[in-house]
Design a protein around this motif. Sequence first.
Motif, mmCIF file in Angstrom:
data_model
loop_
_atom_site.group_PDB
_atom_site.id
_atom_site.type_symbol
_atom_site.label_atom_id
_atom_site.label_comp_id
_atom_site.label_asym_id
_atom_site.label_seq_id
_atom_site.Cartn_x
_atom_site.Cartn_y
_atom_site.Cartn_z
ATOM 1 N N GLN A 298 -2.866 2.637 -4.239
ATOM 2 C CA GLN A 298 -2.061 2.000 -5.290
ATOM 3 C C GLN A 298 -1.689 0.568 -4.921
ATOM 4 N N ASN A 299 -1.301 0.353 -3.662
ATOM 5 C CA ASN A 299 -0.887 -0.984 -3.261
ATOM 6 C C ASN A 299 -2.066 -1.941 -3.125
ATOM 7 N N ALA A 300 -3.245 -1.412 -2.802
ATOM 8 C CA ALA A 300 -4.438 -2.258 -2.816
ATOM 9 C C ALA A 300 -4.760 -2.675 -4.246
ATOM 10 N N GLY A 301 -4.615 -1.725 -5.195
ATOM 11 C CA GLY A 301 -4.826 -2.059 -6.596
ATOM 12 C C GLY A 301 -3.866 -3.134 -7.081
ATOM 13 N N ALA A 302 -2.648 -3.128 -6.522
ATOM 14 C CA ALA A 302 -1.635 -4.119 -6.913
ATOM 15 C C ALA A 302 -1.668 -5.364 -6.033
ATOM 16 N N GLY A 303 -2.549 -5.387 -5.004
ATOM 17 C CA GLY A 303 -2.662 -6.548 -4.131
ATOM 18 C C GLY A 303 -1.517 -6.725 -3.160
ATOM 19 N N ARG A 307 2.754 -4.703 2.312
ATOM 20 C CA ARG A 307 3.332 -3.380 2.105
ATOM 21 C C ARG A 307 2.440 -2.302 2.714
ATOM 22 N N ILE A 308 1.136 -2.469 2.615
ATOM 23 C CA ILE A 308 0.198 -1.518 3.218
ATOM 24 C C ILE A 308 0.367 -1.481 4.731
ATOM 25 N N ARG A 309 0.494 -2.653 5.343
ATOM 26 C CA ARG A 309 0.650 -2.706 6.805
ATOM 27 C C ARG A 309 1.941 -2.036 7.251
ATOM 28 N N ARG A 310 3.014 -2.279 6.492
ATOM 29 C CA ARG A 310 4.273 -1.618 6.854
ATOM 30 C C ARG A 310 4.174 -0.115 6.666
ATOM 31 N N GLY A 311 3.460 0.318 5.627
ATOM 32 C CA GLY A 311 3.250 1.752 5.429
ATOM 33 C C GLY A 311 2.483 2.381 6.571
ATOM 34 N N LEU A 312 1.473 1.688 7.073
ATOM 35 C CA LEU A 312 0.711 2.192 8.216
ATOM 36 C C LEU A 312 1.599 2.324 9.445
ATOM 37 N N GLY A 377 -8.000 4.457 1.868
ATOM 38 C CA GLY A 377 -7.239 4.114 0.675
ATOM 39 C C GLY A 377 -7.533 2.702 0.191
ATOM 40 N N ALA A 378 -7.846 1.797 1.122
ATOM 41 C CA ALA A 378 -8.202 0.426 0.751
ATOM 42 C C ALA A 378 -9.625 0.329 0.226
ATOM 43 N N GLY A 379 -10.384 1.432 0.351
ATOM 44 C CA GLY A 379 -11.756 1.438 -0.138
ATOM 45 C C GLY A 379 -12.801 1.237 0.942
ATOM 46 N N ALA A 380 -12.386 1.132 2.220
ATOM 47 C CA ALA A 380 -13.331 0.909 3.315
ATOM 48 C C ALA A 380 -13.922 2.238 3.785
ATOM 49 N N GLU A 455 3.423 -10.260 11.522
ATOM 50 C CA GLU A 455 3.787 -9.001 10.869
ATOM 51 C C GLU A 455 3.385 -7.803 11.718
ATOM 52 N N GLY A 456 2.333 -7.933 12.552
ATOM 53 C CA GLY A 456 1.853 -6.790 13.342
ATOM 54 C C GLY A 456 1.462 -5.662 12.443
ATOM 55 N N LEU A 457 1.776 -4.408 12.871
ATOM 56 C CA LEU A 457 1.515 -3.255 12.010
ATOM 57 C C LEU A 457 2.646 -3.094 11.008
#
Length: 457
Positions: A298-303, A307-312, A377-380, A455-457
Amino acid sequence: MKDFTRGREWSQILGFALPMLLGNLFMQLYQFVDTAIVGRFVGKEALAAVGASTPVIFMTIALVVGMGIGASIVISQYFGMKRYDRVQATADTLTIFLAVAAVAVTVLGVLFSVPLLRLMKLPEEIVPMAAGYLKIYFGGSVFLFGFNSVSAVLRGVGDSKTPLYFLVVSAVLNVGLDLLFIVGLGWGVPGAAWATVIAQGAAFLLAVAYVNRKHTLLKFNLINPKFDGALFRQCLRMGLPSGLQQTFVAVGMVALMGVVNGFGTDVIAAYSAVNRIDTFVALPVMNFAAALTSFTGQNAGAGKWLRIRRGLRDTLWMSSGCVLVLNAVLILFGRSVLRIFTDDPAVLDAGYECLAVMNSTYLLFNLMFVINGMLRGAGATVFTMLITFVSLWLFRVPAAVFLSGVFGETGIWWAMPVGWAAGLAGSVAYFYSGRWRNRGVGRPDASSVAPPAEEGL
């Protein structure tokens, strides 16, 4: 439905992961009970037969399950874009594909069960029991695929609670049928297979009926669904690598089972019991990773890359904490847990040795799997397919063959962390390369929004 593009990352991922974790806990519980009742009431040969069947089942359905993963990623990204028409169309397309695939898997599974078991060098006295189990299981694969389809679609739109309710019903029904068929009627190994098929069928039918009556966005049209070729190709692009990844793992499990089978019934039974225990240790890892996949989609779709890195980062902390606690429990009490399946001393010795090695190195698997969940989730998905192939086929399987020749069955156990370490190294390197940021359905150009180094992870 849940919008993952806003709110606190850790609480959203945890709230989404917990229902999936509970649902899968119930699902694994009835498989655990299957195995325990078979081992206790039928014998260690039956325990070995059911355990040897598991990699064959996984290998046969892996490619199709991967397509479900791909569809879930596509749905989550379209949901993040607010393209709700595409969400329903993807669900319809997945339904048609899985219906055709279920028929194919049933035919192939029934025809080739015995040849596969013999190719794995399963002791001849165990083959008839394992083959009987497989043929019944494959006969009900339409229910397995159907329920996985419902679950994948619902996860894509942020609903992980609905599948949980029906898994609970399925688990309770399965345990009751196990006791009736195996203990009460004396059906042995076939009774365990019938119990599983009936329970899966009940979960699927109940889930479809509920979603069609209650869900505001989705409907499952089992009579006349519409197939969208363009969406199928998107699912294929996302799902085929995941399916091939699952297939690599499944064929690797068959190859490893072939190495294990060479050490006789006691080691086969021990490995079968440990695999059932391992599913419980892996549950937090796999469900946190699955939650992170939907969150990332979802966050990749929204760019929203930061937020993705913090989620990881948050997911790694939560899953690692769970793994360390479970590892400590099994290192201390592993032999007692193994006694649920059998009291045979040789089986207990081999099983505890495997548990000790696995649990002392399991953090490697945790880190690798969660990072790969984010990348999917990012499509990779092509990368996660390749890293799985390399870690399994270039490291774990060769290590198992070589080390078992030197140290006996102990070498098979130590091959596990060898593969995990190789996979983790590749996943970390790819994450820090940043190339995963332009792999989604819309292929956004993320170069201008790449997160700063601090930002790191």
